[in-house]
Design an enzyme around this catalytic site. Sequence first.
Site, PDB file in Angstrom:
ATOM      1  N   HIS A   1       0.834  -1.208   0.000  1.00 15.73           N
ATOM      2  CA  HIS A   1       0.000   0.000   0.000  1.00 15.73           C
ATOM      3  C   HIS A   1       0.868   1.256   0.000  1.00 15.73           C
ATOM      4  CE1 HIS A   1      -3.377   2.618   0.330  1.00 15.73           C
ATOM      5  NE2 HIS A   1      -2.683   3.289   1.229  1.00 15.73           N
TER       6      HIS A   1
ATOM      7  N   HIS B   1       3.286  10.121   2.194  1.00 15.39           N
ATOM      8  CA  HIS B   1       2.929  11.236   1.312  1.00 15.39           C
ATOM      9  C   HIS B   1       3.860  12.439   1.503  1.00 15.39           C
ATOM     10  CE1 HIS B   1      -0.659   9.196  -0.029  1.00 15.39           C
ATOM     11  NE2 HIS B   1      -1.071   9.050   1.219  1.00 15.39           N
TER      12      HIS B   1
ATOM     13  N   ASP C   1       0.723   4.304  -2.666  1.00 19.45           N
ATOM     14  CA  ASP C   1       0.722   5.733  -2.322  1.00 19.45           C
ATOM     15  C   ASP C   1       1.841   6.469  -3.047  1.00 19.45           C
ATOM     16  OD1 ASP C   1      -1.455   5.579  -0.603  1.00 19.45           O
ATOM     17  OD2 ASP C   1      -0.235   5.604   1.238  1.00 19.45           O
TER      18      ASP C   1
END
Length: 169
Positions: free
Chosen positions: A111, A138, A115
Amino acid sequence: PIKIIKILKKIRYNHGEKYISIEPSKLSLDINFKLKFEDCLIGNQENKINVYEDDLLDIFNSRTFCLFDDVEKIKEKGLAKGGSLDNAIVVKGNEILNSEKLRNPKEFVNHKILDCIGDLYTSGYRMIGSVNCSQGGHFLTNQLLKKVFENKENFSIIEIQERNLPHTI
């Protein structure tokens, strides 16, 4: 036309023990991502992919995750308004609270790779480079992109008039 950013120089961003870097690559976008969690269920995971050539099904099917202890803090910040055990993995100690459990053995790190791909695509371009990241997210990817674009000598833009990306550039 297809517009592609080709990374020309190695660029690195550090934030404490966390880091992310990108360097030149011949034809691909490679991402090597490492996770380090003291929580023993998540623990240390690593995966490396080639975005343009590998089967990305496990990446695309990987859900976001959080620790049970962080759920209230996340909600207090006004985040995860649509989050539930149907679309996010919640880890409490050595247990996954979801009935579905993991979709693949590396779902946590996969995951994070998903991202990272999404964050890189916010540049508006496909990219040719090799990303190496440890404990990123992020914020780190955003800071890396800022460093890439602050100097035009860090990258070049290739424009291809064809509808599909050729195997050689």
